[in-house]
Design a protein around this motif. Structure first.
Motif, PDB file in Angstrom:
ATOM      1  N   SER A  45       0.816  -1.211   0.000  1.00 52.33           N
ATOM      2  CA  SER A  45       0.000   0.000   0.000  1.00 52.33           C
ATOM      3  C   SER A  45       0.854   1.268   0.000  1.00 52.33           C
ATOM      4  CB  SER A  45      -0.940   0.016   1.215  1.00 52.33           C
ATOM      5  OG  SER A  45      -0.208   0.213   2.415  1.00 52.33           O
ATOM      6  N   LEU A  46       2.151   1.117   0.228  1.00 50.61           N
ATOM      7  CA  LEU A  46       3.053   2.274   0.256  1.00 50.61           C
ATOM      8  C   LEU A  46       3.895   2.337  -1.012  1.00 50.61           C
ATOM      9  CD1 LEU A  46       4.290   2.105   3.960  1.00 50.61           C
ATOM     10  CD2 LEU A  46       2.686   3.754   2.957  1.00 50.61           C
ATOM     11  N   PRO A  47       4.264   3.545  -1.441  1.00 52.88           N
ATOM     12  CA  PRO A  47       5.118   3.678  -2.627  1.00 52.88           C
ATOM     13  C   PRO A  47       6.412   2.875  -2.478  1.00 52.88           C
ATOM     14  CG  PRO A  47       4.283   5.821  -1.963  1.00 52.88           C
ATOM     15  CD  PRO A  47       3.907   4.846  -0.871  1.00 52.88           C
ATOM     16  N   GLY A  48       6.749   2.115  -3.496  1.00 53.86           N
ATOM     17  CA  GLY A  48       7.989   1.351  -3.494  1.00 53.86           C
ATOM     18  C   GLY A  48       7.936   0.043  -2.740  1.00 53.86           C
ATOM     19  N   ARG A  49       6.807  -0.260  -2.103  1.00 52.35           N
ATOM     20  CA  ARG A  49       6.678  -1.487  -1.314  1.00 52.35           C
ATOM     21  C   ARG A  49       7.889  -1.680  -0.404  1.00 52.35           C
ATOM     22  NH1 ARG A  49       4.316  -7.216  -2.981  1.00 52.35           N
ATOM     23  NH2 ARG A  49       2.958  -5.844  -4.087  1.00 52.35           N
ATOM     24  N   PRO A  50       8.008  -0.823   0.632  1.00 52.51           N
ATOM     25  CA  PRO A  50       9.184  -0.903   1.514  1.00 52.51           C
ATOM     26  C   PRO A  50       9.386  -2.299   2.085  1.00 52.51           C
ATOM     27  CG  PRO A  50       7.833   1.007   2.041  1.00 52.51           C
ATOM     28  CD  PRO A  50       7.056   0.193   1.062  1.00 52.51           C
ATOM     29  N   ASP A  51      10.637  -2.670   2.264  1.00 54.96           N
ATOM     30  CA  ASP A  51      10.959  -3.985   2.810  1.00 54.96           C
ATOM     31  C   ASP A  51      10.486  -4.115   4.249  1.00 54.96           C
ATOM     32  OD1 ASP A  51      12.300  -4.964   0.466  1.00 54.96           O
ATOM     33  OD2 ASP A  51      13.927  -3.596   0.958  1.00 54.96           O
ATOM     34  N   PHE A  52      10.580  -3.006   5.009  1.00 55.26           N
ATOM     35  CA  PHE A  52      10.148  -3.000   6.411  1.00 55.26           C
ATOM     36  C   PHE A  52       9.398  -1.704   6.694  1.00 55.26           C
ATOM     37  CE2 PHE A  52      14.017  -5.466   6.127  1.00 55.26           C
ATOM     38  CZ  PHE A  52      13.643  -6.655   6.731  1.00 55.26           C
ATOM     39  N   VAL A  53       8.284  -1.829   7.399  1.00 55.45           N
ATOM     40  CA  VAL A  53       7.516  -0.667   7.810  1.00 55.45           C
ATOM     41  C   VAL A  53       7.407  -0.711   9.329  1.00 55.45           C
ATOM     42  CG1 VAL A  53       5.299   0.532   7.668  1.00 55.45           C
ATOM     43  CG2 VAL A  53       6.204  -0.670   5.662  1.00 55.45           C
ATOM     44  N   LEU A  54       7.920   0.330   9.966  1.00 53.47           N
ATOM     45  CA  LEU A  54       7.848   0.463  11.418  1.00 53.47           C
ATOM     46  C   LEU A  54       6.850   1.589  11.696  1.00 53.47           C
ATOM     47  CD1 LEU A  54      11.026  -0.186  10.559  1.00 53.47           C
ATOM     48  CD2 LEU A  54      11.194  -0.319  13.026  1.00 53.47           C
ATOM     49  N   ALA A  55       5.564   1.219  11.718  1.00 58.38           N
ATOM     50  CA  ALA A  55       4.484   2.209  11.770  1.00 58.38           C
ATOM     51  C   ALA A  55       4.561   3.099  13.003  1.00 58.38           C
ATOM     52  CB  ALA A  55       3.133   1.494  11.695  1.00 58.38           C
ATOM     53  N   GLN A  56       4.899   2.541  14.154  1.00 61.28           N
ATOM     54  CA  GLN A  56       4.915   3.350  15.370  1.00 61.28           C
ATOM     55  C   GLN A  56       5.983   4.444  15.319  1.00 61.28           C
ATOM     56  OE1 GLN A  56       6.544  -0.052  18.047  1.00 61.28           O
ATOM     57  NE2 GLN A  56       6.716   1.790  19.266  1.00 61.28           N
ATOM     58  N   PHE A  57       6.969   4.301  14.440  1.00 62.17           N
ATOM     59  CA  PHE A  57       8.018   5.308  14.287  1.00 62.17           C
ATOM     60  C   PHE A  57       7.859   6.097  12.985  1.00 62.17           C
ATOM     61  CE2 PHE A  57       9.877   1.983  16.952  1.00 62.17           C
ATOM     62  CZ  PHE A  57      10.303   2.733  18.037  1.00 62.17           C
ATOM     63  N   ASN A  58       6.802   5.806  12.236  1.00 64.11           N
ATOM     64  CA  ASN A  58       6.580   6.448  10.941  1.00 64.11           C
ATOM     65  C   ASN A  58       7.822   6.321  10.062  1.00 64.11           C
ATOM     66  OD1 ASN A  58       4.106   7.382  10.074  1.00 64.11           O
ATOM     67  ND2 ASN A  58       4.894   9.448   9.795  1.00 64.11           N
ATOM     68  N   LEU A 104       7.106   8.840  -0.373  1.00 64.01           N
ATOM     69  CA  LEU A 104       7.004   8.441   1.025  1.00 64.01           C
ATOM     70  C   LEU A 104       7.211   9.640   1.951  1.00 64.01           C
ATOM     71  CD1 LEU A 104       8.897   5.066   0.749  1.00 64.01           C
ATOM     72  CD2 LEU A 104       6.553   5.330   1.610  1.00 64.01           C
ATOM     73  N   SER A 105       8.179  10.482   1.638  1.00 58.85           N
ATOM     74  CA  SER A 105       8.423  11.678   2.445  1.00 58.85           C
ATOM     75  C   SER A 105       7.215  12.600   2.428  1.00 58.85           C
ATOM     76  CB  SER A 105       9.656  12.424   1.944  1.00 58.85           C
ATOM     77  OG  SER A 105      10.816  11.660   2.186  1.00 58.85           O
ATOM     78  N   GLU A 106       6.604  12.750   1.262  1.00 58.15           N
ATOM     79  CA  GLU A 106       5.423  13.605   1.156  1.00 58.15           C
ATOM     80  C   GLU A 106       4.253  13.048   1.963  1.00 58.15           C
ATOM     81  OE1 GLU A 106       4.878  13.999  -3.071  1.00 58.15           O
ATOM     82  OE2 GLU A 106       6.394  15.586  -3.217  1.00 58.15           O
ATOM     83  N   LEU A 107       4.235  11.737   2.179  1.00 56.06           N
ATOM     84  CA  LEU A 107       3.205  11.103   3.003  1.00 56.06           C
ATOM     85  C   LEU A 107       3.572  11.115   4.489  1.00 56.06           C
ATOM     86  CD1 LEU A 107       2.373   8.031   0.727  1.00 56.06           C
ATOM     87  CD2 LEU A 107       0.891  10.010   1.193  1.00 56.06           C
ATOM     88  N   GLY A 108       4.730  11.676   4.816  1.00 56.51           N
ATOM     89  CA  GLY A 108       5.139  11.780   6.216  1.00 56.51           C
ATOM     90  C   GLY A 108       6.005  10.645   6.730  1.00 56.51           C
ATOM     91  N   TRP A 109       6.459   9.767   5.843  1.00 55.21           N
ATOM     92  CA  TRP A 109       7.315   8.654   6.255  1.00 55.21           C
ATOM     93  C   TRP A 109       8.783   9.065   6.204  1.00 55.21           C
ATOM     94  CZ3 TRP A 109       5.358   4.250   8.216  1.00 55.21           C
ATOM     95  CH2 TRP A 109       4.021   3.971   7.963  1.00 55.21           C
ATOM     96  N   ARG A 110       9.550   8.541   7.140  1.00 61.12           N
ATOM     97  CA  ARG A 110      11.008   8.666   7.096  1.00 61.12           C
ATOM     98  C   ARG A 110      11.550   7.422   6.413  1.00 61.12           C
ATOM     99  NH1 ARG A 110      13.618   8.346  11.804  1.00 61.12           N
ATOM    100  NH2 ARG A 110      11.984   7.078  12.708  1.00 61.12           N
ATOM    101  N   VAL A 111      12.609   7.593   5.612  1.00 67.14           N
ATOM    102  CA  VAL A 111      13.121   6.491   4.795  1.00 67.14           C
ATOM    103  C   VAL A 111      14.577   6.197   5.146  1.00 67.14           C
ATOM    104  CG1 VAL A 111      13.579   5.694   2.440  1.00 67.14           C
ATOM    105  CG2 VAL A 111      11.583   7.158   2.897  1.00 67.14           C
ATOM    106  N   LEU A 112      14.872   4.924   5.353  1.00 66.31           N
ATOM    107  CA  LEU A 112      16.238   4.457   5.558  1.00 66.31           C
ATOM    108  C   LEU A 112      16.549   3.435   4.479  1.00 66.31           C
ATOM    109  CD1 LEU A 112      18.831   4.358   7.355  1.00 66.31           C
ATOM    110  CD2 LEU A 112      17.769   2.414   8.530  1.00 66.31           C
ATOM    111  N   VAL A 113      17.706   3.581   3.845  1.00 65.26           N
ATOM    112  CA  VAL A 113      18.196   2.604   2.871  1.00 65.26           C
ATOM    113  C   VAL A 113      19.392   1.898   3.504  1.00 65.26           C
ATOM    114  CG1 VAL A 113      19.299   2.268   0.625  1.00 65.26           C
ATOM    115  CG2 VAL A 113      17.441   3.944   0.875  1.00 65.26           C
TER     116      VAL A 113
END
Length: 161
Positions: A45-58, A104-113
């Motif tokens: 449901s998220l752009p790029g289908r992240p490998d891991f989503v830590l929702a409580q930390f956005n 993802l950033s525009e949706l408020g998510w922080r991204v780590l590669v």
């Protein structure tokens, strides 16, 4: 140097490369689990289908193979045959990575590669060092970043790599 395999065999080999539950993903999952962090994997449901989503930390984490995502490290080597084909394919991956990070950033998510070279190769980080970087980034609510053998670094959304 010419490819040692025929086009058909090379194509078969490339199709066999998995995109889910890779060794890198399993290792990151284990480290996150050891930290007691809850996550879900491959959220379509998220752009790029992240490998891991830590929702409580956005926060979302991508594990990138150095070859497929054109990381400037010893693990990236452009093939000597069909160079144009590979450049086009890999550059499309890099452009998609950039678009996904931005969305993802525009949706408020922080991204780590997390780059493959941080987990394997001569300069890889130990599990302890990698786990410390993961915990530092997740808990400190850091900006978009990447982890490679040199540690953790900020990445922006205005550049493709």
């Amino acid at each position: 140097m010419a490819d040692v395999h025929s086009a058909e065999i090379r194509s078969k080999n490339m199709r066999a490369i998995g995109t889910r539950d890779t060794a890198i993903e399993r290792r990151i999952a284990s480290l996150l689990g050891d930290l007691g962090m809850e996550f879900c994997v491959q959220d379509a449901s998220l752009p790029g289908r992240p490998d891991f989503v830590l929702a409580q930390f956005n926060a979302v984490i991508f594990t990138h193979g150095c070859f497929w995502h054109k990381h400037q490290c010893p693990l990236f080597k452009l093939p000597a045959t069909r160079t144009g084909f590979w450049l086009k394919k890999i550059d499309a991956n890099v452009a998609r990575d950039w678009r996904d990070r931005l969305a993802l950033s525009e949706l408020g998510w922080r991204v780590l590669v997390v780059w493959e070279c941080a987990l394997r190769g001569r300069q890889k980080l130990s599990d302890r060092a990698l786990q410390a970087r993961l915990e530092e980034w997740v808990c400190a609510a850091g900006s978009n970043s990447e982890i490679d053998p040199g540690g953790i670094h900020l990445i922006g959304n205005d550049s493709a790599g």
